[in-house]
Each structure stands twice: as structure tokens, then as C-alpha cells.
Design a protein around this motif. Structure first.
Motif, PDB file in Angstrom:
ATOM      1  N   PRO A 164      76.785 123.253 -31.184  1.00  0.00           N
ATOM      2  CA  PRO A 164      77.545 124.521 -31.230  1.00  0.00           C
ATOM      3  C   PRO A 164      79.055 124.341 -31.131  1.00  0.00           C
ATOM      4  CG  PRO A 164      75.655 124.713 -29.763  1.00  0.00           C
ATOM      5  CD  PRO A 164      75.797 123.258 -30.092  1.00  0.00           C
ATOM      6  N   SER A 165      79.516 123.465 -30.246  1.00  0.00           N
ATOM      7  CA  SER A 165      80.963 123.333 -30.054  1.00  0.00           C
ATOM      8  C   SER A 165      81.628 122.629 -31.233  1.00  0.00           C
ATOM      9  CB  SER A 165      81.265 122.584 -28.750  1.00  0.00           C
ATOM     10  OG  SER A 165      80.841 121.234 -28.833  1.00  0.00           O
ATOM     11  N   THR A 166      80.936 121.713 -31.873  1.00  0.00           N
ATOM     12  CA  THR A 166      81.503 121.012 -33.022  1.00  0.00           C
ATOM     13  C   THR A 166      81.259 121.765 -34.323  1.00  0.00           C
ATOM     14  OG1 THR A 166      79.486 119.713 -33.351  1.00  0.00           O
ATOM     15  CG2 THR A 166      81.190 118.763 -31.931  1.00  0.00           C
ATOM     16  N   ARG A 167      80.387 122.761 -34.270  1.00  0.00           N
ATOM     17  CA  ARG A 167      79.982 123.497 -35.469  1.00  0.00           C
ATOM     18  C   ARG A 167      79.544 122.531 -36.572  1.00  0.00           C
ATOM     19  NH1 ARG A 167      81.187 129.010 -36.166  1.00  0.00           N
ATOM     20  NH2 ARG A 167      81.843 129.943 -34.199  1.00  0.00           N
ATOM     21  N   THR A 168      78.792 121.544 -36.153  1.00  0.00           N
ATOM     22  CA  THR A 168      78.265 120.532 -37.056  1.00  0.00           C
ATOM     23  C   THR A 168      76.791 120.335 -36.749  1.00  0.00           C
ATOM     24  OG1 THR A 168      80.418 119.416 -37.114  1.00  0.00           O
ATOM     25  CG2 THR A 168      78.498 118.163 -37.869  1.00  0.00           C
ATOM     26  N   ALA A 169      75.941 120.596 -37.719  1.00  0.00           N
ATOM     27  CA  ALA A 169      74.504 120.466 -37.521  1.00  0.00           C
ATOM     28  C   ALA A 169      74.130 118.994 -37.332  1.00  0.00           C
ATOM     29  CB  ALA A 169      73.764 121.058 -38.717  1.00  0.00           C
ATOM     30  N   PRO A 170      72.964 118.722 -36.764  1.00  0.00           N
ATOM     31  CA  PRO A 170      72.516 117.326 -36.641  1.00  0.00           C
ATOM     32  C   PRO A 170      72.413 116.669 -38.014  1.00  0.00           C
ATOM     33  CG  PRO A 170      71.157 118.769 -35.278  1.00  0.00           C
ATOM     34  CD  PRO A 170      72.009 119.657 -36.133  1.00  0.00           C
ATOM     35  N   GLN A 171      72.701 115.384 -38.067  1.00  0.00           N
ATOM     36  CA  GLN A 171      72.559 114.665 -39.326  1.00  0.00           C
ATOM     37  C   GLN A 171      71.100 114.707 -39.769  1.00  0.00           C
ATOM     38  OE1 GLN A 171      75.074 111.126 -37.860  1.00  0.00           O
ATOM     39  NE2 GLN A 171      75.308 111.058 -40.082  1.00  0.00           N
ATOM     40  N   CYS A 172      70.885 115.134 -40.994  1.00  0.00           N
ATOM     41  CA  CYS A 172      69.540 115.417 -41.484  1.00  0.00           C
ATOM     42  C   CYS A 172      68.981 114.232 -42.263  1.00  0.00           C
ATOM     43  CB  CYS A 172      69.576 116.667 -42.358  1.00  0.00           C
ATOM     44  SG  CYS A 172      67.963 117.242 -42.847  1.00  0.00           S
ATOM     45  N   THR A 173      67.801 113.766 -41.880  1.00  0.00           N
ATOM     46  CA  THR A 173      67.135 112.684 -42.591  1.00  0.00           C
ATOM     47  C   THR A 173      66.205 113.188 -43.692  1.00  0.00           C
ATOM     48  OG1 THR A 173      67.281 111.236 -40.664  1.00  0.00           O
ATOM     49  CG2 THR A 173      65.673 110.641 -42.336  1.00  0.00           C
ATOM     50  N   PRO A 174      65.378 114.224 -43.453  1.00  0.00           N
ATOM     51  CA  PRO A 174      64.561 114.762 -44.563  1.00  0.00           C
ATOM     52  C   PRO A 174      65.464 115.336 -45.647  1.00  0.00           C
ATOM     53  CG  PRO A 174      63.791 115.572 -42.433  1.00  0.00           C
ATOM     54  CD  PRO A 174      65.110 114.922 -42.186  1.00  0.00           C
ATOM     55  N   LEU A 175      65.136 115.062 -46.900  1.00  0.00           N
ATOM     56  CA  LEU A 175      66.005 115.485 -47.992  1.00  0.00           C
ATOM     57  C   LEU A 175      65.997 116.999 -48.185  1.00  0.00           C
ATOM     58  CD1 LEU A 175      65.410 112.814 -50.769  1.00  0.00           C
ATOM     59  CD2 LEU A 175      66.978 112.777 -48.834  1.00  0.00           C
ATOM     60  N   ALA A 176      67.175 117.580 -48.197  1.00  0.00           N
ATOM     61  CA  ALA A 176      67.443 118.973 -48.584  1.00  0.00           C
ATOM     62  C   ALA A 176      67.053 120.018 -47.555  1.00  0.00           C
ATOM     63  CB  ALA A 176      66.765 119.312 -49.923  1.00  0.00           C
ATOM     64  N   THR A 177      66.396 119.661 -46.464  1.00  0.00           N
ATOM     65  CA  THR A 177      66.009 120.698 -45.502  1.00  0.00           C
ATOM     66  C   THR A 177      67.222 121.379 -44.885  1.00  0.00           C
ATOM     67  OG1 THR A 177      65.813 119.022 -43.748  1.00  0.00           O
ATOM     68  CG2 THR A 177      63.807 119.585 -44.944  1.00  0.00           C
ATOM     69  N   GLN A 178      68.337 120.657 -44.760  1.00  0.00           N
ATOM     70  CA  GLN A 178      69.523 121.250 -44.156  1.00  0.00           C
ATOM     71  C   GLN A 178      70.177 122.286 -45.052  1.00  0.00           C
ATOM     72  OE1 GLN A 178      69.485 118.406 -45.633  1.00  0.00           O
ATOM     73  NE2 GLN A 178      71.445 117.857 -46.521  1.00  0.00           N
ATOM     74  N   THR A 179      69.842 122.284 -46.351  1.00  0.00           N
ATOM     75  CA  THR A 179      70.412 123.298 -47.240  1.00  0.00           C
ATOM     76  C   THR A 179      69.914 124.687 -46.860  1.00  0.00           C
ATOM     77  OG1 THR A 179      68.653 122.982 -48.880  1.00  0.00           O
ATOM     78  CG2 THR A 179      70.654 121.679 -49.152  1.00  0.00           C
ATOM     79  N   LEU A 180      68.649 124.786 -46.470  1.00  0.00           N
ATOM     80  CA  LEU A 180      68.102 126.065 -46.019  1.00  0.00           C
ATOM     81  C   LEU A 180      68.747 126.502 -44.715  1.00  0.00           C
ATOM     82  CD1 LEU A 180      64.334 125.408 -46.797  1.00  0.00           C
ATOM     83  CD2 LEU A 180      65.856 126.959 -48.028  1.00  0.00           C
ATOM     84  N   HIS A 181      68.976 125.557 -43.824  1.00  0.00           N
ATOM     85  CA  HIS A 181      69.627 125.871 -42.553  1.00  0.00           C
ATOM     86  C   HIS A 181      71.046 126.377 -42.804  1.00  0.00           C
ATOM     87  CE1 HIS A 181      66.893 122.419 -40.905  1.00  0.00           C
ATOM     88  NE2 HIS A 181      66.213 123.513 -41.180  1.00  0.00           N
ATOM     89  N   ALA A 182      71.743 125.725 -43.729  1.00  0.00           N
ATOM     90  CA  ALA A 182      73.118 126.128 -44.040  1.00  0.00           C
ATOM     91  C   ALA A 182      73.160 127.537 -44.601  1.00  0.00           C
ATOM     92  CB  ALA A 182      73.732 125.142 -45.026  1.00  0.00           C
ATOM     93  N   VAL A 183      72.243 127.844 -45.513  1.00  0.00           N
ATOM     94  CA  VAL A 183      72.204 129.175 -46.115  1.00  0.00           C
ATOM     95  C   VAL A 183      71.868 130.221 -45.073  1.00  0.00           C
ATOM     96  CG1 VAL A 183      70.993 130.642 -47.763  1.00  0.00           C
ATOM     97  CG2 VAL A 183      71.638 128.317 -48.401  1.00  0.00           C
ATOM     98  N   GLY A 184      70.894 129.925 -44.213  1.00  0.00           N
ATOM     99  CA  GLY A 184      70.515 130.886 -43.177  1.00  0.00           C
ATOM    100  C   GLY A 184      71.656 131.179 -42.231  1.00  0.00           C
ATOM    101  N   LEU A 185      72.358 130.130 -41.809  1.00  0.00           N
ATOM    102  CA  LEU A 185      73.489 130.348 -40.907  1.00  0.00           C
ATOM    103  C   LEU A 185      74.591 131.138 -41.606  1.00  0.00           C
ATOM    104  CD1 LEU A 185      75.051 128.205 -38.248  1.00  0.00           C
ATOM    105  CD2 LEU A 185      76.543 128.922 -40.111  1.00  0.00           C
ATOM    106  N   ALA A 186      74.908 130.751 -42.847  1.00  0.00           N
ATOM    107  CA  ALA A 186      75.974 131.439 -43.577  1.00  0.00           C
ATOM    108  C   ALA A 186      75.647 132.919 -43.751  1.00  0.00           C
ATOM    109  CB  ALA A 186      76.186 130.775 -44.930  1.00  0.00           C
ATOM    110  N   HIS A 187      74.399 133.209 -44.102  1.00  0.00           N
ATOM    111  CA  HIS A 187      73.985 134.604 -44.290  1.00  0.00           C
ATOM    112  C   HIS A 187      74.072 135.373 -42.972  1.00  0.00           C
ATOM    113  CE1 HIS A 187      71.952 138.094 -45.810  1.00  0.00           C
ATOM    114  NE2 HIS A 187      70.865 137.901 -45.083  1.00  0.00           N
ATOM    115  N   GLY A 188      73.632 134.741 -41.890  1.00  0.00           N
ATOM    116  CA  GLY A 188      73.690 135.391 -40.589  1.00  0.00           C
ATOM    117  C   GLY A 188      75.110 135.668 -40.144  1.00  0.00           C
ATOM    118  N   GLU A 189      75.996 134.712 -40.349  1.00  0.00           N
ATOM    119  CA  GLU A 189      77.398 134.894 -39.985  1.00  0.00           C
ATOM    120  C   GLU A 189      78.032 136.020 -40.809  1.00  0.00           C
ATOM    121  OE1 GLU A 189      79.505 132.393 -37.576  1.00  0.00           O
ATOM    122  OE2 GLU A 189      77.590 133.279 -37.025  1.00  0.00           O
TER     123      GLU A 189
END
Length: 347
Positions: free
Chosen positions: A112-137
Motif C-alpha cells: 500500500p505505501s509503495t503503491r506497487t503490487a507484488p511482483q507477479c510470476t503467473p503470466l498476465a494475472t496482474q493485468t486483471l488486478h491492475a484493471v480492477g484497481l484502476a476501475h475502483g479508484e
């Protein structure tokens, strides 16, 4: 059609993409030099047994640094396992960045303080997280852009396409930066896609797209600036494909010589992003020998500090097994932690 990317990767000078200010290019150069030295030090640490694995991003510094410098402190970054240099450029403690690869924690820095998600090993799963956060914000009325870093192999995953579609439908303020380094481990791009470019994959979803020479730091910054401004102003998502190259093997456990030739690597070595930016800055009179030597010394000192801190044995506490499992520990976890403490005290 405004959604279509350029017919060839953007390079500067380009009439549609203004050149970044020299001060930003100098900052990018410094970060790229420091980042490469950090990357080399991390690779060495794997040989010493201090890291379990390390995926080098040597050759991709323009993309890594450009990503970190293109977003503000209020924005979120969603990195992959190969984006350690981007995290260091964002100001995250380098030892905390390496904690995941050391095997101490799933994520070594405060998300939260760095506003940087954990480094993602599974391919592309973080894209959904990014979209969800962006939409929520956006729904909360906050001035936040999410930047998701992915590799070329991730564009073959279903999560990537779902993320593009959701982001387009809800006009989420998210930027997707595809670092096309030529290979998904050992699979070349030609066996992944026959699209004109990976940037064209955004068109079917109504996502504005662009492709850029990922080894031209000035062009990467310029295109990212356009994409972030587009997302921040309510224009919706933006997809960028950066054409770059992974100079080292996939990880220290990989033998890249089995699937690519030395001639291919040498051709890309001639397009080294740090060398190219250094030449540009020298030609424009914004960099000289003294400054180059000073920045190299800063990079070396940075590596010395990382090496020294990584040589120290980590302090471990068995109670860490129970931390961060839930925001509020369940009764079962509380009971198990009490049992652990009792056993420790009995020793």
C-alpha cells in the motif's frame, strides 16, 4: 483511425511524439545505469547462493525505467518477476525487492505505501488486478492511473484479453506496457502470434494502442507520457508494445544458447538502450565524461550496498507463518500461534 498503432515502432524524433525534457532524460540515464549495475549484482548473488533465482532484465532498461518515471506517486505499478529494475527506480529498497527471489517472503516491500503490487510470476494475472484497481479508484473519484507491465508471452493468456475487454468497457484508467523481448522463455514471437504487432491486439477491444522502439529511452518516455495522460484524462485504457530484447537467459537456470544464436544477441547488443541514450545526451551537450564517470561511481556504490546487505543472514521468526494470512487472524490461527509460542518458551 485513432486506435491504430503506428505502422512501425516509434523512434524519436517523431512529429507526433514530443521529446522529453533533457532533465528527464538525464534522470532516465542515471536510473538505467544504476539499474543495470543492480541487475548484474543480483545475477552474481544467484551464483553465490544468496538468491534462489533471478530473471535478468539487461537490455530492457529503457522500458523498466520509463515505466517507473512515467507515473506519479499517486499511481500504481503492477510488475512481473522480471521488473526488479522498475521497482528500484520507483524508490523501493533493493533488498526488499530481492526478498521474493531470496525466498524469505512472497513480497518484501509494503504494497500500500509503495503503491506497487507484488511482483507477479503467473503470466498476465496482474493485468486483471491492475484493471480492477484502476476501475475502483475511478469510481471513487481519485486521480489514479494503473500501469501493468507484461511480457510478450502474457499476451497469449486469457487473463490479458479479459483485462483489455473489461478496461475498455468501463474506460478504466490503466496502461498496459508489453515488453516484447522476443521470447516467452524459449518460444519466439513468430510461434506466439501472427498479428501485425502485439499492439494491434488492442484494436478488437476498442483500446487505443501504440508500438515503440523499446530500446529508445526518449521514445519510450514520450509514448508512455501520452498513454498515461490519455488514461488520466478519462480516455480509457492504452496498450503499448515496446520492442526490446532480453540479453541474458530467461533466468539463471536457463540455457538461452539452445534457442537463439550468438549473432542474434550481437545484433541487439548494437542497439543497447544505455549506449543509445548516452550518445544522444552527449550530442545534445547534456552529458560529458565527468558526469558519466560520476554516475558509474554512484551505480557501483549502490551495488556495494546491496551486496553487503544481502550477505547478512536474514533474521527469521516462525511466527511469520501466521502474519499477513488474514487482516484479522482467525481463532484457529490465534490458537496455533499460541501453541507455537508455548513450544518456543519451553525450549
Amino acid at each position: 483511425m485513432e486506435w491504430l498503432p503506428s505502422s512501425s515502432p516509434v523512434q524519436l524524433p517523431d512529429p507526433n511524439h514530443p521529446a522529453p525534457e533533457p532533465s528527464r532524460l538525464l534522470a532516465a540515464y542515471r536510473a538505467m545505469v544504476v539499474g543495470r549495475r543492480f541487475d548484474a549484482q543480483a545475477t552474481t548473488l544467484t551464483k553465490q547462493g544468496r538468491l534462489a533465482v533471478y530473471p535478468s532484465s539487461r537490455g530492457q532498461e529503457a522500458c523498466q525505467v520509463g515505466a517507473a518515471l512515467s507515473i506519479g506517486a499517486q499511481d500504481w505499478l503492477f510488475p512481473t518477476y522480471r521488473d526488479s529494475v522498475a521497482l528500484v527506480t520507483r524508490g523501493i529498497d533493493p533488498v526488499e525487492v530481492l526478498t521474493l527471489l531470496r525466498g524469505d517472503w512472497h513480497c518484501g516491500y509494503d504494497v500500500p505505501s509503495t503503491r506497487t503490487a507484488p511482483q507477479c510470476t503467473p503470466l498476465a494475472t496482474q493485468t486483471l488486478h491492475a484493471v480492477g484497481l484502476a476501475h475502483g479508484e475511478a469510481r471513487k473519484g481519485r486521480d489514479t492511473v494503473a500501469l501493468a507491465l507484461i511480457g510478450d508471452g502474457a499476451t497469449s493468456e486469457g487473463d490479458f484479453h479479459e483485462a483489455l475487454n473489461f478496461a475498455a468497457v468501463f474506460r478504466a484508467p490503466v496502461v498496459f506496457l508489453v515488453q516484447n523481448n522476443g521470447y516467452a522463455i524459449s518460444v519466439p514471437l513468430a510461434k506466439q502470434s501472427v498479428a501485425p504487432s502485439l499492439a494491434h491486439k488492442g484494436i478488437g477491444y476498442g483500446v487505443r494502442s501504440e508500438q515503440v522502439d523499446g530500446n529508445d529511452a526518449a521514445a519510450v518516455l514520450s509514448v508512455l507520457d501520452t498513454a498515461v495522460a490519455h488514461a488520466r484524462s478519462g480516455g480509457g485504457p492504452f496498450l503499448i508494445e515496446a520492442h526490446t530484447y532480453r540479453m541474458e537467459a530467461h533466468t539463471n537456470a536457463d540455457d538461452a544458447g539452445r534457442y537463439r544464436s550468438p549473432d542474434e544477441v550481437e545484433q541487439w547488443r548494437q542497439r543497447d538502450p544505455i549506449d543509445r541514450l548516452e550518445r544522444q545526451l552527449r550530442e545534445s551537450g547534456h552529458l560529458d565524461d565527468t558526469a558519466v564517470e560520476q554516475i558509474a561511481a554512484e551505480a557501483e556504490e549502490f551495488a556495494v550496498q546491496v551486496r553487503s546487505r544481502m550477505q547478512a543472514e536474514p533474521s527469521t521468526d516462525p511466527a511469520d507463518l501466521f502474519r499477513h494470512v488474514y487482516a484479522e487472524p482467525t481463532p484457529q490461527l490465534t490458537e496455533q500461534l499460541a501453541q507455537l509460542r508455548a513450544e518456543q518458551e519451553a525450549l
